[in-house]
Design a protein around this motif. Sequence first.
Motif, PDB file in Angstrom:
ATOM      1  N   ALA A 214       0.842  -1.205   0.000  1.00  0.00           N
ATOM      2  CA  ALA A 214       0.000   0.000   0.000  1.00  0.00           C
ATOM      3  C   ALA A 214       0.870   1.244   0.000  1.00  0.00           C
ATOM      4  O   ALA A 214       1.946   1.267   0.606  1.00  0.00           O
ATOM      5  N   ARG A 215       0.389   2.282  -0.686  1.00  0.00           N
ATOM      6  CA  ARG A 215       1.041   3.582  -0.699  1.00  0.00           C
ATOM      7  C   ARG A 215      -0.050   4.632  -0.571  1.00  0.00           C
ATOM      8  O   ARG A 215      -1.062   4.568  -1.275  1.00  0.00           O
ATOM      9  N   TYR A 216       0.171   5.625   0.306  1.00  0.00           N
ATOM     10  CA  TYR A 216      -0.881   6.589   0.575  1.00  0.00           C
ATOM     11  C   TYR A 216      -0.389   8.009   0.349  1.00  0.00           C
ATOM     12  O   TYR A 216       0.750   8.361   0.676  1.00  0.00           O
ATOM     13  N   GLY A 217      -1.295   8.820  -0.216  1.00  0.00           N
ATOM     14  CA  GLY A 217      -1.013  10.210  -0.511  1.00  0.00           C
ATOM     15  C   GLY A 217      -1.799  10.632  -1.732  1.00  0.00           C
ATOM     16  O   GLY A 217      -2.523   9.826  -2.338  1.00  0.00           O
ATOM     17  N   PRO A 218      -1.712  11.891  -2.134  1.00  0.00           N
ATOM     18  CA  PRO A 218      -2.440  12.372  -3.312  1.00  0.00           C
ATOM     19  C   PRO A 218      -2.051  11.583  -4.561  1.00  0.00           C
ATOM     20  O   PRO A 218      -0.869  11.274  -4.770  1.00  0.00           O
ATOM     21  N   ALA A 219      -3.022  11.281  -5.387  1.00  0.00           N
ATOM     22  CA  ALA A 219      -2.765  10.470  -6.585  1.00  0.00           C
ATOM     23  C   ALA A 219      -1.748  11.119  -7.506  1.00  0.00           C
ATOM     24  O   ALA A 219      -0.936  10.429  -8.132  1.00  0.00           O
ATOM     25  N   SER A 220      -1.775  12.446  -7.605  1.00  0.00           N
ATOM     26  CA  SER A 220      -0.872  13.139  -8.521  1.00  0.00           C
ATOM     27  C   SER A 220       0.587  12.980  -8.126  1.00  0.00           C
ATOM     28  O   SER A 220       1.494  13.175  -8.948  1.00  0.00           O
TER      29      SER A 220
END
Length: 233
Positions: A214-220
């Motif tokens: 998993a990786r989290y943060g704004p898609a851009s």
Amino acid sequence: MNIFVLTGAGVSAESGLGTFRDKDGLWTRFDPMKLATPEAFAQNPDEVHAFYNMRRQNLLAAEPNAAHRALAHMETALAERGGSLFLCTQNIDDLHERAGSQRVAHMHGELLKARCTACGETMPWLKDLSVEVPCPSCRRSGGLRPHVVWFGEMPLEMDALYDALLAADLFVAIGTSGSVYPAAGFVTEAQGHGIRTCEINLDPSDNARQFDDARYGPASATVPTWVEQVLTT
């Protein structure tokens, strides 16, 4: 490498298109049972058309963001290496296509298309819809509706989606809530067939614990970084 990517509303949020189930999402401000069901359209087509006309104009004013462009780049790069990217989206926008993606499976339909309930014809549609607008194919009025999948309707292309999923080496869900089925069940299907899984999201989804990575943060920001890492390994 063959990668199956599922995208949801979170991938288009930074382009100005609203998500649905977040605290400020569309379904906290609008009742989906009054706007996104066949019964709602039958009972009050004017209200349904007004809602989708608003969303269509919003989409036409939007632009793809870095996440859309990164996935389009990945599609080309993987093909050059003998691999593939199968891009399935729950979104009804066309931002993946405008960013350069060549093959996009829209399991929930496309907002910039209309479908006639009288003759079944589907056609590109950029203007407002109303009950007065006749179908360009059969010329009947009152039957045109947005070519989108409403609550209570079956998503599109499901056989092809499952075939592509089971042919993948990696399943990645980007910007999804993990609460809308059958898409939310793709991770279970993938893991049951030994396919690695990854979630890329602003926050953990409802089914986040089912993913291997998993990786989290704004898609851009997160999607271009992930794409670069995959392409350089």
